[in-house]
Design a protein around this motif. Structure first.
Motif, PDB file in Angstrom:
ATOM      1  N   GLU A 220      -9.173  64.652  69.264  1.00 28.79           N
ATOM      2  CA  GLU A 220      -8.180  64.648  70.334  1.00 28.79           C
ATOM      3  C   GLU A 220      -6.749  64.546  69.831  1.00 28.79           C
ATOM      4  OE1 GLU A 220      -9.393  61.431  72.813  1.00 28.79           O
ATOM      5  OE2 GLU A 220     -10.960  62.603  73.826  1.00 28.79           O
ATOM      6  N   SER A 221      -6.555  64.204  68.555  1.00 24.55           N
ATOM      7  CA  SER A 221      -5.200  64.042  68.025  1.00 24.55           C
ATOM      8  C   SER A 221      -4.426  65.346  67.987  1.00 24.55           C
ATOM      9  CB  SER A 221      -5.266  63.451  66.611  1.00 24.55           C
ATOM     10  OG  SER A 221      -5.774  64.420  65.697  1.00 24.55           O
ATOM     11  N   GLY A 222      -5.117  66.475  67.849  1.00 24.10           N
ATOM     12  CA  GLY A 222      -4.443  67.752  67.688  1.00 24.10           C
ATOM     13  C   GLY A 222      -3.983  68.017  66.271  1.00 24.10           C
ATOM     14  N   ALA A 223      -4.120  67.040  65.369  1.00 23.37           N
ATOM     15  CA  ALA A 223      -3.712  67.216  63.974  1.00 23.37           C
ATOM     16  C   ALA A 223      -4.714  68.108  63.256  1.00 23.37           C
ATOM     17  CB  ALA A 223      -3.619  65.868  63.275  1.00 23.37           C
ATOM     18  N   ARG A 224      -4.215  68.931  62.340  1.00 18.31           N
ATOM     19  CA  ARG A 224      -5.077  69.833  61.590  1.00 18.31           C
ATOM     20  C   ARG A 224      -5.142  69.489  60.112  1.00 18.31           C
ATOM     21  NH1 ARG A 224      -7.800  70.446  65.684  1.00 18.31           N
ATOM     22  NH2 ARG A 224      -6.655  71.277  67.448  1.00 18.31           N
ATOM     23  N   ASN A 225      -4.474  68.439  59.701  1.00 22.75           N
ATOM     24  CA  ASN A 225      -4.605  67.943  58.338  1.00 22.75           C
ATOM     25  C   ASN A 225      -4.350  66.445  58.355  1.00 22.75           C
ATOM     26  OD1 ASN A 225      -1.631  67.437  57.638  1.00 22.75           O
ATOM     27  ND2 ASN A 225      -1.584  69.609  58.175  1.00 22.75           N
ATOM     28  N   LEU A 226      -4.728  65.791  57.270  1.00 21.07           N
ATOM     29  CA  LEU A 226      -4.678  64.334  57.200  1.00 21.07           C
ATOM     30  C   LEU A 226      -3.250  63.805  57.300  1.00 21.07           C
ATOM     31  CD1 LEU A 226      -6.230  61.683  56.758  1.00 21.07           C
ATOM     32  CD2 LEU A 226      -6.023  62.071  54.299  1.00 21.07           C
ATOM     33  N   ILE A 227      -2.295  64.523  56.705  1.00 20.98           N
ATOM     34  CA  ILE A 227      -0.900  64.067  56.746  1.00 20.98           C
ATOM     35  C   ILE A 227      -0.401  63.992  58.173  1.00 20.98           C
ATOM     36  CG2 ILE A 227       1.448  64.566  56.001  1.00 20.98           C
ATOM     37  CD1 ILE A 227      -0.393  63.717  53.751  1.00 20.98           C
TER      38      ILE A 227
ATOM     39  N   ASP B 112       4.836  55.344  57.552  1.00 19.31           N
ATOM     40  CA  ASP B 112       5.975  56.246  57.356  1.00 19.31           C
ATOM     41  C   ASP B 112       5.532  57.303  56.343  1.00 19.31           C
ATOM     42  OD1 ASP B 112       8.374  57.518  56.953  1.00 19.31           O
ATOM     43  OD2 ASP B 112       9.411  55.793  56.084  1.00 19.31           O
ATOM     44  N   ILE B 113       5.194  58.499  56.833  1.00 21.87           N
ATOM     45  CA  ILE B 113       4.771  59.601  55.970  1.00 21.87           C
ATOM     46  C   ILE B 113       5.961  60.531  55.808  1.00 21.87           C
ATOM     47  CG2 ILE B 113       3.043  61.359  55.535  1.00 21.87           C
ATOM     48  CD1 ILE B 113       1.837  58.627  55.965  1.00 21.87           C
ATOM     49  N   ARG B 114       6.538  60.542  54.622  1.00 24.33           N
ATOM     50  CA  ARG B 114       7.732  61.357  54.367  1.00 24.33           C
ATOM     51  C   ARG B 114       7.316  62.633  53.659  1.00 24.33           C
ATOM     52  NH1 ARG B 114      12.121  56.738  52.371  1.00 24.33           N
ATOM     53  NH2 ARG B 114      11.338  55.060  53.708  1.00 24.33           N
ATOM     54  N   ARG B 115       7.353  63.730  54.418  1.00 20.05           N
ATOM     55  CA  ARG B 115       6.907  65.016  53.902  1.00 20.05           C
ATOM     56  C   ARG B 115       8.058  65.773  53.243  1.00 20.05           C
ATOM     57  NH1 ARG B 115       4.620  67.838  59.103  1.00 20.05           N
ATOM     58  NH2 ARG B 115       6.632  67.035  59.830  1.00 20.05           N
ATOM     59  N   GLN B 116       7.706  66.484  52.201  1.00 17.20           N
ATOM     60  CA  GLN B 116       8.586  67.484  51.615  1.00 17.20           C
ATOM     61  C   GLN B 116       7.797  68.788  51.660  1.00 17.20           C
ATOM     62  OE1 GLN B 116      11.412  65.435  48.486  1.00 17.20           O
ATOM     63  NE2 GLN B 116       9.303  65.130  47.857  1.00 17.20           N
ATOM     64  N   GLY B 117       8.062  69.601  52.656  1.00 17.50           N
ATOM     65  CA  GLY B 117       7.235  70.757  52.902  1.00 17.50           C
ATOM     66  C   GLY B 117       6.235  70.457  54.000  1.00 17.50           C
ATOM     67  N   VAL B 118       5.239  71.346  54.144  1.00 19.05           N
ATOM     68  CA  VAL B 118       4.290  71.237  55.243  1.00 19.05           C
ATOM     69  C   VAL B 118       2.865  71.223  54.703  1.00 19.05           C
ATOM     70  CG1 VAL B 118       5.822  72.353  56.899  1.00 19.05           C
ATOM     71  CG2 VAL B 118       4.263  73.746  55.523  1.00 19.05           C
ATOM     72  N   ALA B 119       1.923  70.945  55.612  1.00 20.82           N
ATOM     73  CA  ALA B 119       0.485  71.007  55.317  1.00 20.82           C
ATOM     74  C   ALA B 119       0.081  70.108  54.152  1.00 20.82           C
ATOM     75  CB  ALA B 119       0.063  72.449  55.042  1.00 20.82           C
ATOM     76  N   GLY B 120       0.798  69.000  53.958  1.00 21.95           N
ATOM     77  CA  GLY B 120       0.430  68.068  52.907  1.00 21.95           C
ATOM     78  C   GLY B 120       0.743  68.545  51.509  1.00 21.95           C
ATOM     79  N   THR B 121       1.628  69.524  51.389  1.00 22.92           N
ATOM     80  CA  THR B 121       1.978  70.041  50.065  1.00 22.92           C
ATOM     81  C   THR B 121       2.490  68.920  49.175  1.00 22.92           C
ATOM     82  OG1 THR B 121       2.492  72.213  50.974  1.00 22.92           O
ATOM     83  CG2 THR B 121       3.413  71.686  48.814  1.00 22.92           C
ATOM     84  N   GLN B 122       3.450  68.152  49.658  1.00 24.10           N
ATOM     85  CA  GLN B 122       3.904  66.945  48.963  1.00 24.10           C
ATOM     86  C   GLN B 122       4.368  65.966  50.018  1.00 24.10           C
ATOM     87  OE1 GLN B 122       6.648  64.806  48.116  1.00 24.10           O
ATOM     88  NE2 GLN B 122       5.157  63.782  46.803  1.00 24.10           N
TER      89      GLN B 122
END
Length: 605
Positions: free
Chosen positions: A54-61, A71-81
């Motif tokens: 139900e979250s709608g998320a498609r990856n763990l990040i 606090d998940i600080r992304r650099q890029g998308v899809a868990g790249t970094q």
């Protein structure tokens, strides 16, 4: 959409924000087994498989970004970094586990999230906020996250089948797919193998990526005790435009590999449970400053860490004793950091007792660790909980934690960064009080904590043109408040609002620029609405707001429309950043504008 309409939508589109499961207590699977982190008496949140759907998320990040206090600080998308922080701590102060096996990287915490399991393989995620060093050791400075994989299906028949895990396509030529194979030999052996690929041309110059992941889980049935084997491998290749160094370093490139292998079993007799396990984690990181000219600057780091865990639990009517030994060997070889080894020995013990009327529960414990290249460290702690009524629970906890410097902290040097071999370990004492109210369709929980840290390691500088230098800040105090309110209606829908406030007070007056420790979220608000149009069709809206200590902020709204095809098969359309906001999460790396992804996903059961 005008500002009034946006706020009207946000505050009336509030629903499940990955709420705590209604359990008496949760045992973090196979890590210091059978030590309970009580859902009633600790800041523990469980994301179960239905919540993942139900979250709608498609990856763990993206899934973890929905949890307040993280606090998940992304650099890029899809868990790249991406970097993982809990309650304002640094990315080196959080421990990640997969089925109870530690995934810490001795090179740097930047690689904590390198092993990203496809979400359809995850049974649940156990999130422990607050000090957990007396259970897990030094990496659980501010908390721990344990990813529990799905159990293998049982059958009396032989079976071999190959089936689709997911397939999707979206903006910027983003293409994803995964394939699973399941093998069963009656009741003797079963195995699941998964391969997934996630690739994109990138949402701006030099942000293309290819991420490959392989996962194996096997179980061998014996007359007495099953033997479980779990293994994974992840390789990422990506353009790192502005990810590190300065934002104008647009031609950076990186390739990382992360792998693990573990084997475990258990023995039980006369209420004594013994769980031995061996596991290994390997990391490899190749960084190139100019993608098309590696000779200008290139780093290659290879790290290995081997673990032997021996965990015991003895159960009585109203109490339990848990103790164990953990040994680990760390090895790193690097053209920048040099070659180093470290042997760590840890002894832990925890005792839990409850009153005769089961209203009061007390759990003290401690952990002692010795590092071959450092010294002994001791972390005591305790949890105490009291049931004021059947539905109203009070709790408090205390914990002492510490973190030793990573090899990057100690030895890394480049044109923008200077390591420091004189660094001292970080230390902190955290106290927390809270309450939880759970009555029918209303749930309220809140906590207040104070963390007093000494020798915090940060990368600091005095002037803009200076290099970042690893430094022990004298001390840093953090006060935090978490609030969560939810209301369930129609037996299937509910609304929830989750808010976290953090205040960092640094007693260092001569630091002008801080890279990590004192730029946490000051205010964080997450809200979600799940609209169930009919049995097969539902839509999720997720709003995230965050304001940091430096006054920068972002507000993002995502949407996911899901149609149930059959059993666990779903067709989905995701639209992220609906308002097309310009924002960044770290290091002045701009995040994508409005983007979409659509496809089919099978949630393995």
């Amino acid at each position: 959409m005008n500002i009034f309409a946006r706020f009207f939508f946000v505050f009336f589109s509030i629903s499940i924000s990955c709420q705590t499961v209604n359990l008496d207590e949760v045992v973090v699977l196979d890590s210091k087994i059978s030590i309970p982190f009580s859902v009633k008496y600790r800041s523990v949140e469980i994301i179960d498989s239905q919540m993942i759907i139900e979250s709608g998320a498609r990856n763990l990040i993206d899934l973890l970004q929905q949890i307040n206090g993280l606090d998940i600080r992304r650099q890029g998308v899809a868990g790249t970094q991406a970097d993982l922080y809990i309650r304002g701590g640094s990315f080196d102060q959080t421990l990640l586990l997969i089925d109870g096996m530690k995934m810490d990287d001795v090179q740097t915490g930047h690689h904590t999230l390198n092993l990203l399991l496809p979400i359809q393989l995850i049974d649940r995620i156990e999130i422990i906020k607050g000090p957990a060093s007396r259970i897990f050791g030094q990496n659980a400075y501010n908390g721990a996250i344990n990813i529990v994989t799905k159990e293998l299906p049982e059958s009396e028949n032989n079976l071999f089948e190959i089936f689709l895990g997911d397939i999707s396509y979206g903006s910027n030529e983003n293409f994803n797919f995964s394939i699973n194979s399941l093998l069963r030999f009656k009741d003797k052996h079963s195995s699941l193998f998964t391969f997934s690929r996630n690739k994109s041309d990138g949402y701006r110059y030099n942000t293309d990526f290819v991420n490959d992941f392989m996962f194996l889980k096997s179980e061998i049935k014996t007359p007495k005790n099953p033997i479980q084997i779990i293994s994974g491998f992840n390789e990422k290749k990506f353009g790192a435009n502005g990810f590190y160094a300065i934002p104008t370093a647009i031609d950076q490139y990186e390739e990382t590999q992360a792998s693990f292998f573990g084997i475990k079993t258990f023995f039980e007799k006369n209420n004594l449970l013994f769980k031995p396990k061996f596991y290994w984690r390997r990391g490899q990181d190749e960084y190139i400053y100019l993608r098309n000219n590696p000779s200008v600057y290139r780093n290659l780091h290879i790290s290995n860490k081997f673990y032997f865990d021996f965990d015991f639990s003895k159960f009585y009517d109203s109490r339990s004793i848990n103790f164990g030994l953990n040994f680990s060997k760390s090895i790193i070889s690097s053209n920048n950091l040099g070659d180093h080894e470290r042997f760590t020995s840890t002894l832990y013990s925890d005792y839990s007792i409850e009153s005769k009327n089961k209203k009061l529960k007390f759990s003290p414990g401690f952990s002692i660790s010795h590092f071959s290249d450092l010294s002994f460290h001791f972390f005591p702690g305790f949890d105490i909980g009291f049931d004021l009524t059947e539905k109203f629970n009070l709790y408090a906890n205390y914990g002492k934690t510490y973190r030793i410097p990573t090899y990057t902290d100690l030895y890394y040097n480049d044109r923008n960064t200077v390591g420091n071999t004189e660094l001292e370990p970080e230390h902190a004492i955290t106290n927390e009080i809270g309450f939880k109210y759970n009555f029918n369709n209303i749930k309220i929980f809140s906590s207040y904590f104070v963390r007093k840290s000494n020798n915090i390691i940060d990368y600091v500088k005095q002037a803009e043109e200076d290099k970042w230098k690893a430094t022990n800040i004298r001390n840093l105090n953090t006060d935090g408040l978490e609030l969560n309110f939810s209301y369930t209606f129609n037996n299937q829908s509910n609304f929830n609002i989750a808010y976290t406030y953090l205040f960092d007070e640094s007693f260092v007056n001569d630091i002008n620029f801080s890279k990590y420790s004192i730029n946490s979220f000051r205010h964080q608000l997450n809200s979600k609405i799940i609209l169930k149009y009919f049995d097969r069709l539902f839509q999720t809206f997720m709003f995230k707001y965050g304001e940091r200590s430096n006054k920068s902020f972002h507000k993002v709204l995502d949407s996911s429309l899901n149609y149930k095809l059959s059993n666990k098969n779903y067709f989905f359309i995701n639209v992220n950043n609906l308002f097309n906001e310009n924002y960044y999460e770290t290091n002045l790396v701009p995040m994508p504008g409005r983007n979409f992804l659509f496809g089919i996903i099978l949630f393995f059961d």
